[in-house]
Structures are given as C-alpha cells and as structure tokens.
Design a protein around this motif. Structure first.
Motif, PDB file in Angstrom:
ATOM      1  N   UNK A   1       0.889  -1.298   0.005  1.00 19.30           N
ATOM      2  CA  UNK A   1      -0.022  -0.189   0.217  1.00 19.30           C
ATOM      3  C   UNK A   1       1.013   1.116  -0.051  1.00 19.30           C
ATOM      4  N   UNK A   2       0.423   2.382  -0.843  1.00 22.36           N
ATOM      5  CA  UNK A   2       0.992   3.680  -0.847  1.00 22.36           C
ATOM      6  C   UNK A   2       0.252   4.859  -0.598  1.00 22.36           C
TER       7      UNK A   2
ATOM      8  N   UNK B   1      -2.816  23.697  -6.218  1.00 25.45           N
ATOM      9  CA  UNK B   1      -3.754  22.544  -6.442  1.00 25.45           C
ATOM     10  C   UNK B   1      -3.268  21.493  -5.982  1.00 25.45           C
ATOM     11  N   UNK B   2      -4.330  20.630  -5.300  1.00 28.88           N
ATOM     12  CA  UNK B   2      -3.885  19.527  -4.190  1.00 28.88           C
ATOM     13  C   UNK B   2      -4.679  18.674  -4.145  1.00 28.88           C
ATOM     14  N   UNK B   3      -4.481  17.268  -4.323  1.00 31.52           N
ATOM     15  CA  UNK B   3      -5.296  16.137  -4.242  1.00 31.52           C
ATOM     16  C   UNK B   3      -4.463  14.714  -3.457  1.00 31.52           C
ATOM     17  N   UNK B   4      -5.263  13.979  -3.038  1.00 29.99           N
ATOM     18  CA  UNK B   4      -4.635  12.675  -2.254  1.00 29.99           C
ATOM     19  C   UNK B   4      -5.282  11.297  -2.957  1.00 29.99           C
ATOM     20  N   UNK B   5      -4.453  10.307  -2.594  1.00 27.83           N
ATOM     21  CA  UNK B   5      -4.888   9.096  -2.823  1.00 27.83           C
ATOM     22  C   UNK B   5      -4.568   7.913  -2.240  1.00 27.83           C
ATOM     23  N   UNK B   6      -4.780   6.738  -2.044  1.00 28.50           N
ATOM     24  CA  UNK B   6      -4.370   5.712  -1.481  1.00 28.50           C
ATOM     25  C   UNK B   6      -4.374   4.382  -2.366  1.00 28.50           C
ATOM     26  N   UNK B   7      -3.172   3.690  -2.598  1.00 26.81           N
ATOM     27  CA  UNK B   7      -2.816   2.705  -3.590  1.00 26.81           C
ATOM     28  C   UNK B   7      -3.000   1.352  -2.639  1.00 26.81           C
ATOM     29  N   UNK B   8      -3.765   0.538  -3.351  1.00 27.96           N
ATOM     30  CA  UNK B   8      -3.862  -0.731  -2.222  1.00 27.96           C
ATOM     31  C   UNK B   8      -3.905  -1.833  -3.514  1.00 27.96           C
ATOM     32  N   UNK B   9      -2.978  -2.406  -4.077  1.00 30.00           N
ATOM     33  CA  UNK B   9      -3.062  -3.526  -5.016  1.00 30.00           C
ATOM     34  C   UNK B   9      -3.289  -4.750  -4.556  1.00 30.00           C
ATOM     35  N   UNK B  10      -3.027  -5.006  -3.098  1.00 28.93           N
ATOM     36  CA  UNK B  10      -3.045  -6.283  -2.488  1.00 28.93           C
ATOM     37  C   UNK B  10      -4.306  -6.387  -1.610  1.00 28.93           C
ATOM     38  N   UNK B  11      -5.086  -5.291  -1.524  1.00 24.55           N
ATOM     39  CA  UNK B  11      -6.364  -5.402  -0.625  1.00 24.55           C
ATOM     40  C   UNK B  11      -6.064  -5.329   1.094  1.00 24.55           C
ATOM     41  N   UNK B  12      -4.813  -4.614   1.296  1.00 27.67           N
ATOM     42  CA  UNK B  12      -4.427  -4.445   2.692  1.00 27.67           C
ATOM     43  C   UNK B  12      -5.191  -3.525   3.425  1.00 27.67           C
ATOM     44  N   UNK B  13      -5.848  -2.526   2.699  1.00 30.64           N
ATOM     45  CA  UNK B  13      -6.713  -1.686   3.291  1.00 30.64           C
ATOM     46  C   UNK B  13      -8.353  -1.992   3.414  1.00 30.64           C
ATOM     47  N   UNK B  14      -8.504  -3.018   3.429  1.00 28.64           N
ATOM     48  CA  UNK B  14      -9.919  -3.688   3.431  1.00 28.64           C
ATOM     49  C   UNK B  14     -10.681  -3.002   4.403  1.00 28.64           C
ATOM     50  N   UNK B  15     -11.846  -2.309   4.304  1.00 26.29           N
ATOM     51  CA  UNK B  15     -12.746  -1.695   5.550  1.00 26.29           C
ATOM     52  C   UNK B  15     -12.317  -0.524   5.806  1.00 26.29           C
TER      53      UNK B  15
END
Length: 215
Positions: A39-40, A84-98
């Motif tokens: 995750x990133x 200008x500002x924005x954010x994101x979460x990268x979760x290719x393996x489902x570590x952030x489920x829920x």
C-alpha cells in the motif's frame, strides 16, 4: 592519462547523483504477517500561477506504507494563482480492506471562501491503480481568514494516517502547527486532524508530510 581519469571521476559522480535522485524508500514488512507492504499514499501538488507559492515536492509522489512523503510547502500570498492539491491511497493487494478515508476542505469561520477552491468533504480513494481524489485549490492571501484541510480515517484494524504539519516562518500562518515542531499527529478511528492554512505576505510558509501506518 590524467584527463581520462578525471573524465571517469566526473562520470562516476554524475551516475551517483542520478542514482541518489531516483532512490525510492523500500516497502516495510507488516508487523503481524511479515509480508512486505504494497500500500502507498499519494499526493498531487501543482501550482497554477507563480510557482514560488507551492514549494517542496511538486507533481505526483507516492510513499510506501510506513514511509514518509516528501514535504509539500504552502506559501500562497498576493502573487498570482495558487496551489492545486489532491490525495490518493494505492492498495493493489487489498491491505486496506474496510478502511475509509476523507479530506474535508473549508474556509475558516468568517474567512473569505474564494481563497479555498472546491470546498466540501472528498473521498480519499483507495484503488488498485494509482489515482487521486477531488482537486482542492489553496489561494490564501491578505484577505480575511484562510482554509481548513481536515483528514479523517476509519478502519476495522489499527490502520491510521500520520500528519506532520510545521511552520518555517510566521507560525500564525499555519494555524495548529505543533509547537515545538516535530512528530506526527495520528488520524484514525478516534481522531481527525485539521490543517489550517492562512499564508499571506508574512515571512515563511507551512510544510506538510503524510505517512500511512499499517499494524
């Protein structure tokens, strides 16, 4: 021969500089499973006017869980344009489920709302491809008040965000920046963290870093 040796040394130094510039922090191991975390957390930060108002790391950046993003720096004032500002979460393996995360952007009470573009509560997207949520725009200056940027996160585990917010000039421009500076304020099930931005023509600006924590 001396000329050849000197050229080799110059080339070696240049190669080392390139290598240093492209180093990405290695992913950390999950405390419970021992698996390397994939995750990133990402930040997109760009000027739309005088670029001197939006310092530190501009463009797009991603930091692996447990690692700290590079600094972004707000110093908007009476110069043209803003950031200008924005954010994101990268979760290719489902570590952030829920996990659910948001960032809310509002003008401070009594402040001029024109300084804070795209106000509201925006989802911090969690996706298997690197993408960002809604873009907000910071254009604070000598008008009344500033902008509040508040991070919130809920999780069935102890996943959290860490927010490091500091001043490098007149601290009154950076609202609730801790004094003395240093350390990360946690954002999780029991806590949110508002970043107050009221930069103008006073000296210095405000510096922000984020960290995604998985336990």
């Amino acid at each position: 021969m001396k000329g050849i040796t000197r050229r080799i040394l110059v080339l070696s130094a240049a190669a080392a500089t390139v290598a240093a510039a492209t180093v990405v922090p290695a992913p950390l191991a999950h405390a419970r499973t021992g698996r390397l975390l994939s995750s990133q957390i990402g930040i997109q930060f760009n000027p739309d006017g005088d670029p001197g108002q939006c310092g530190g790391r501009t463009g797009e950046q991603w930091a692996s869980a447990g690692n700290v993003t590079d600094v972004i720096r707000f110093d908007t004032d009476s110069r043209a344009g803003g950031c200008r500002l924005a954010f994101g979460l990268y979760d290719p393996q489902g570590e952030l489920g829920g996990v659910s995360a948001t960032y809310t952007f509002r003008a401070t009470p009594g402040g001029d709302p024109a300084q804070c573009g795209n106000q509201g509560t925006h989802q911090l997207p969690i996706t298997a491809s690197r993408s960002f949520g809604a873009v907000i725009r910071i254009d604070t200056d000598n008008r009344q008040g500033g902008c509040d940027l508040t991070f919130a996160l809920t999780s069935p585990t102890s996943t959290s965000l860490g927010v490091n917010y500091t001043s490098d000039g007149d601290r009154a421009q950076c609202g609730n920046a801790p004094l003395p500076p240093g350390g990360f304020s946690p954002v999780g099930n029991d806590s949110a963290f508002p970043v107050r931005i009221d930069t103008d023509d006073r000296p210095g600006g405000c510096r922000l870093q984020l960290r995604l924590n998985l336990f």
